[in-house]
Design an enzyme around this catalytic site. Structure first.
Site, PDB file in Angstrom:
ATOM      1  N   GLU A   1       0.866  -1.182   0.000  1.00  0.00           N
ATOM      2  CA  GLU A   1       0.000   0.000   0.000  1.00  0.00           C
ATOM      3  C   GLU A   1       0.900   1.229   0.000  1.00  0.00           C
ATOM      4  OE1 GLU A   1      -0.667   0.146   4.830  1.00  0.00           O
ATOM      5  OE2 GLU A   1      -2.221  -0.688   3.571  1.00  0.00           O
TER       6      GLU A   1
ATOM      7  N   HIS B   1      -4.062   2.091   8.043  1.00  0.00           N
ATOM      8  CA  HIS B   1      -2.781   1.698   8.637  1.00  0.00           C
ATOM      9  C   HIS B   1      -1.901   2.908   8.935  1.00  0.00           C
ATOM     10  CE1 HIS B   1      -3.217  -2.479   6.629  1.00  0.00           C
ATOM     11  NE2 HIS B   1      -3.869  -2.393   7.760  1.00  0.00           N
TER      12      HIS B   1
ATOM     13  N   LEU C   1       7.737  -1.741  -9.316  1.00  0.00           N
ATOM     14  CA  LEU C   1       7.612  -3.201  -9.352  1.00  0.00           C
ATOM     15  C   LEU C   1       7.570  -3.711 -10.790  1.00  0.00           C
ATOM     16  CD1 LEU C   1       5.118  -3.767  -6.396  1.00  0.00           C
ATOM     17  CD2 LEU C   1       7.412  -4.755  -6.570  1.00  0.00           C
ATOM     18  N   LYS C   2       6.769  -3.011 -11.612  1.00  0.00           N
ATOM     19  CA  LYS C   2       6.680  -3.407 -13.025  1.00  0.00           C
ATOM     20  C   LYS C   2       8.061  -3.369 -13.667  1.00  0.00           C
ATOM     21  CE  LYS C   2       2.149  -1.750 -13.948  1.00  0.00           C
ATOM     22  NZ  LYS C   2       1.425  -0.592 -14.404  1.00  0.00           N
TER      23      LYS C   2
ATOM     24  N   GLY D   1      10.427  -6.206 -13.279  1.00  0.00           N
ATOM     25  CA  GLY D   1      10.104  -7.495 -13.882  1.00  0.00           C
ATOM     26  C   GLY D   1       9.033  -8.263 -13.137  1.00  0.00           C
ATOM     27  N   ALA D   2       8.500  -7.677 -12.078  1.00  0.00           N
ATOM     28  CA  ALA D   2       7.426  -8.342 -11.345  1.00  0.00           C
ATOM     29  C   ALA D   2       6.123  -8.231 -12.136  1.00  0.00           C
ATOM     30  CB  ALA D   2       7.253  -7.698  -9.971  1.00  0.00           C
TER      31      ALA D   2
ATOM     32  N   VAL E   1       2.444  -7.180 -12.197  1.00  0.00           N
ATOM     33  CA  VAL E   1       1.620  -6.254 -11.406  1.00  0.00           C
ATOM     34  C   VAL E   1       0.229  -6.151 -12.027  1.00  0.00           C
ATOM     35  CG1 VAL E   1       1.455  -3.938 -10.422  1.00  0.00           C
ATOM     36  CG2 VAL E   1       3.705  -4.949 -10.829  1.00  0.00           C
ATOM     37  N   PRO E   2      -0.736  -6.894 -11.502  1.00  0.00           N
ATOM     38  CA  PRO E   2      -2.097  -6.794 -12.041  1.00  0.00           C
ATOM     39  C   PRO E   2      -2.622  -5.369 -11.861  1.00  0.00           C
ATOM     40  CG  PRO E   2      -1.949  -8.496 -10.338  1.00  0.00           C
ATOM     41  CD  PRO E   2      -0.644  -7.800 -10.360  1.00  0.00           C
TER      42      PRO E   2
END
Lengths: 606, 398
Positions: free
Chosen positions: A231, A273, A293-294, A297-298, A300-301
């Protein structure tokens, strides 16, 4: 395999009620995977020396409570993990105590609202010692088929539905405790389930971040892919991206980040949080995180909703490449024993009741007496005698009957301090005894010679009337079989000094023109006995008994009228002595006839 | 994260030996004139008057007045008190002495993952924003205190020389003491200035953010924390906050005027994903809310009533993930009571309710929600087999 928590994990839980609740959940999991309970001890100074009972299957396991972590690990040297459920103001001290214990390698803190500085000190201290500090605000850690720390995984049914009884191929790291189960569930539906899921907590500076756990997952051959749920706020997701992009990694990484809505919300809006807050210059926003993240190479929906399909695609790829094999599910799994209530609700058991009651029931929103709700009785003008009628004789008595009972009670509420009952209560009050015990001392006096003649008188007058005896027959029968007639005779009152209370009661009952066979018989008996001896008059007990039998009350309940009304007096006497602050009393020597042998020498012992 | 207004912020700095201008927080012009009789500085120096509220860009709003004498300050106070800005009514002003100065500097301490960093620059005011590369940092691990040598090196790196470098090092050290001892998360003084009369460094303006979670060890924090989004809390927000402070678990509620999709989701994490889903679908949020940690049903009921009272809503999203220990039946009981009350008060006309949830006693909870259909609610209930945010898609389908 799994990370952080495995089959060898042995736990001490620091804290009270919340910790016990967690232990119960952990026991459910241990039962599901057919392993012994992994909680060895509790540390909770207020309960030190006691045990906490943890249900396991259909039995109970007693787990000892200690004052300190050191004591717990000394007595249970296999302990290697601590779960902290201590309040935020004392959590740091508890966490440090656990970290400093040589037996303990992992400390997971569940406490929410821990000051940031404390969390940082704990994290730094753990790193210095080469230990893991997870949390604060962690929902827990669960390794499928091996170990559950805390309440993560939810209810027993969910453990089964989410296939947590056996290992899958997906690791999960999440800030959100509430979403941990959701991801575990998704992994079990769209793929083959999880290896380990970790709640790192939603604070700004979790003791251990994504990267440390990603490293561990990378080194766990069973874990083929990791899902991270992030988040906005802080830079943990960016660091994870940096780690993932730094070199070719064995594990696949799937990540989602929440907080895109911030772009269209007032700045500075606070989310659930503590850590969910954007930096001063837009760093830490959901967009910057998911972009990072994208780039690394991850996968990421675009939305949380697309996470399931993304996990499914990853799983299918792993199947195709042969990295994972289809899992055959076990045919039978242990079922959590139902509680008696649950089983009865499902019509699975029949329980033979231990007691049976026919007069009252308080299971609804208010007590019902013989079926009538108390408040309705009040609102419709009923009074205490009616309640007595319902609870002692299971019938709604008339206004007239209630009036008679009221008078009986008013007449026998108290007869001064000298009678056995009141005197015993006064004696107890002066000895400093509490209300209920002192009143009980007075009530104990009620028996064959004091106040307890009501039931007996009622029984014999009723016996005579039922058997159509004449007064002569009755007196002969009593002389032969019973003795003096109960309800006849008084120590001080006599024909010349009649008892006003008896006259009152008899007068009133007679004025009602109701059928009173017992009372009539008792009065006829009095005629004969009083003629023989002046003080053999019908006394209050006898009068009450005859009248109450005439009203239809069961013989066994008759003493109750005296006990109930005299209790009013006994309470009064106790309060009276308290009010005066009475001192302890002892009997005066001159009131005792010392008839014991005179003083003599003791012979030598043979 | 808890924002503290200037007055109490200055108070904390003063406590840790940082020089601040003379100042006073007043609630009326009358109070200021009385103070003027007894405080010499009010008569001897020029004064600054600022609205003492959680407002951004006060300068633009005309809520900062500088270079006034006492009479001017009283007039400015009279003018500002009672002014309405959005939902905020100005109820306090802070009056402080003008400190004549030439140079402006910058000093801040902020929380980092490892501990804290001290930031220093030999420019200040708005100049700092455009010359961010001139800001020099000293990183410290948690529990570590900066040495005088480290501080002096920091000041010199930032371009301070001679005696002023020593003074700046000393100033930064005091800032760190204040930060560390007061459980601060962010402390910023912009500008730091040299007082011409005695050459002392003075903190002219303070931004103070404290760690609200540490309140238990600061009995002297006798001030209210300020709202952090440039407006005051509404009555309903305050009421939910009051409930939140009293219970095990939590309930949160923030209004967003003008929205049409009301949020009533469970969980600090899931609630944000639900909000994202609404925005992604082109919906307009009417609020942010969440309940978590197995709160009592009455607390959830209060939250529900507030959500149902939001004006102009078309949908209510009662979303939630699969709970760990929050009792679904119990918390849903609170929501159902809230819905019934709202309906009895004539609310919820034409409003669609969307429910998705899992967790302990989920079946009983969802059944109870479904039963509301028979009471005339336009309610749509889904279980764990419907993905988390799909109810948002269903609700906002055109």
């Amino acid at each position: 395999m799994s990370i952080l928590a495995n089959k060898d994990t042995r736990v001490v839980i620091q804290g009270g009620a919340a910790g016990v609740n967690a232990a119960r959940r952990m026991a459910e999991f241990c039962y599901l995977i057919k392993r012994p309970l992994n909680v060895e001890a509790f540390v909770y100074p207020p309960d030190a020396g006691k045990t906490n009972e943890i249900p396991y299957g259909s039995g109970l396991i007693a787990i000892p409570v200690y004052k300190t972590v050191a004591e717990a690990t000394k007595n249970h040297p296999t302990i290697n993990t601590s779960l902290v459920y201590i309040g935020a103001d004392r959590a740091m001290r508890g966490g440090m105590e656990a970290l400093d214990d040589p037996h303990i390698k992992v400390v997971s803190m569940i406490t929410e609202g821990v000051p940031e500085k404390d969390a940082k000190l704990l994290g730094t201290h753990a790193r210095k010692l080469g230990k893991v500090f997870n949390g604060p605000s962690s929902i827990g850690i669960i390794s499928a088929g091996a170990c559950r720390l805390g309440v993560i995984g939810g209810a027993f049914d969910n453990l089964v539905l989410s296939k947590l009884y056996r290992e899958g191929s997906f690791g999960v790291i999440t800030k959100s405790g509430g979403l941990s189960n959701e991801i575990i569930w998704i992994c079990s539906q769209f793929a083959d389930g999880i290896t380990t899921a970790i709640g790192i907590g939603g604070d700004a500076y979790p003791g251990t971040d994504y990267v440390s756990y990603l490293e561990m997952f990378e080194n766990d051959p069973q874990t083929k892919a990791v899902v991270i749920v992030g988040e906005m706020g802080g830079d943990l997701e960016e660091r994870a991206a940096e780690w993932y992009g730094a070199k070719k990694r064995r594990v696949k990484l799937i990540g989602v980040v929440s907080g895109f809505c911030q772009e269209s919300l007032p700045k500075g809006m606070k989310f659930g949080h503590a850590g969910a807050k954007e930096g001063m210059k837009g760093e830490g926003s959901a967009r910057s995180k998911s972009d990072a993240l994208k780039k690394s190479g991850a996968i990421v929906p675009p939305t949380f909703g697309a996470l399931g399909p993304a996990i499914k695609d990853t799983y299918q790829e792993l199947l195709k490449s042969g990295h994972v094999k289809e899992i055959i599910e076990p045919i039978t799994l242990p079922k959590l024993p139902k509680t008696i209530e649950e089983a009865m609700k499902a019509d699975e058991v029949m329980v033979a009741p231990l007691i049976r009651t026919t007069i009252s029931d308080d299971r609804g929103d208010e007590p019902c007496y013989d079926g009538y709700p108390a408040s309705e009785l009040i609102n419709k003008g009923y009074e205490i005698p009616h309640v007595i009628g319902l609870l002692w004789d299971k019938r709604l008595i008339s206004k007239q009957e209630a009036e008679i009972i009221k008078r009986i009670m008013m007449l026998s509420a108290d007869h001064g301090p000298c009678v056995s009952g009141a005197y015993a209560t006064i004696l107890a009050a002066c000895a400093g005894i509490g209300l209920s015990q002192a009143v009980a001392a007075g009530l104990i006096m009620i028996g064959p010679r004091f106040g307890g003649a009501v039931t007996d008188a009622g029984r014999w007058f009723k016996h005579a009337v039922d058997n159509r005896m004449t007064v002569e027959d009755f007196l002969a029968y009593m002389k032969k079989n019973v003795g003096p007639v109960p309800g006849i005779g008084h120590r001080v009152k006599s024909l010349r000094n009649p008892d006003k209370r008896v006259k009152e009661l008899v007068g009133y009952v007679k004025s009602l023109h109701i059928k009173t066979p017992c009372l009539d018989f008792a009065l006829a008996v009095e005629q004969v006995t009083a003629a023989k001896k002046d003080n053999l008059i019908l006394n209050v007990d006898g009068t009450m008994a005859a009248v109450l039998v005439d009203l239809g009350f069961p013989v066994d309940s008759l003493n109750g009228f005296f006990i109930l009304s005299r209790t009013i007096g006994l309470i009064g006497h106790w309060v009276d002595q308290k009010r005066q602050d009475s001192r302890l009393i002892r009997l005066f020597d001159y009131l005792v006839n010392y008839a014991a042998p005179k003083r003599r020498e003791v012979p030598p012992l043979k | 994260m808890a924002k503290v207004l200037e007055g109490p912020g200055m108070g904390l700095m003063k406590k840790w030996g940082i020089h601040v201008p003379h100042y006073a927080v007043v609630t009326s012009a009358d109070e200021l004139s009385k103070l003027g009789h007894v405080n010499d500085w009010m008569k001897q120096t020029k004064l600054v008057v600022k609205a003492h509220e959680a407002l951004g860009s006060r300068f633009k709003l005309g809520l900062v007045k500088v270079g006034l004498d006492l009479n001017g300050a009283v007039a400015a106070t009279k003018d500002m008190i009672g002014r309405q800005v959005g939902s905020i009514t100005v109820s306090q002003v802070i009056v402080s002495e003008m400190v004549p100065h030439k140079e402006e500097y910058y000093c801040a301490v902020k929380s980092t993952r490892e501990g804290a960093e001290i930031l220093v620059a030999n420019c200040g005011g708005i100049e700092v924003e455009s010359n961010w590369e001139r800001v020099k940092r000293l990183c410290l691990d948690v529990g570590q205190t900066p040495s005088p040598e480290q501080l002096e090196k920091l000041a010199k790196d930032a371009g301070f020389t001679g005696s002023i470098a020593k003074k700046m090092a000393d100033f930064a050290g005091k800032m760190f003491s204040c930060f560390d001892n007061e459980d601060a998360q962010y402390l910023e003084v912009n500008p730091v200035v040299t007082r011409e009369s005695d050459g002392e460094l003075i903190a002219l303006d303070a931004v103070t953010l404290l760690d609200g979670d540490a309140k238990f060890r600061h009995p002297d924090w006798n001030f209210q924390f300020a709202a952090e989004f440039g407006r005051a809390y509404s009555k309903d927000e305050m009421e939910v906050m009051a409930v939140d402070g009293k219970i095990k678990g939590s309930v949160k509620f923030i209004e967003i005027p003008g929205g049409d999709t009301a949020m009533l989701p469970a969980g600090g994490g899931a609630s944000v994903y639900y909000s994202d889903a609404v925005v992604a679908r082109g919906g307009k949020l009417a609020n942010y809310a969440e309940y978590s940690g197995d709160p009592p049903d009455w607390a959830v009921e209060v939250l529900t009533e507030k959500v149902c009272s939001l004006p102009g809503i078309k949908n209510i999203i009662v979303g939630g993930a699969i709970a760990n220990f929050t009792d679904v039946k119990k918390t849903f009981g609170g929501i159902i009571n809230g819905f019934r009350k709202a309906k009895d008060d004539g609310k919820l006309k034409g409003v669609k309710i969307w429910v998705r949830r899992g967790g302990p006693r989920e079946r009983e909870g969802l059944d109870a929600m479904r039963a509301l259909r028979d009471e005339g609610f336009d309610i749509h209930v889904f279980d764990r087999n419907t993905p988390l945010t799909d109810i948002v898609d269903k609700a906002l389908q055109k």
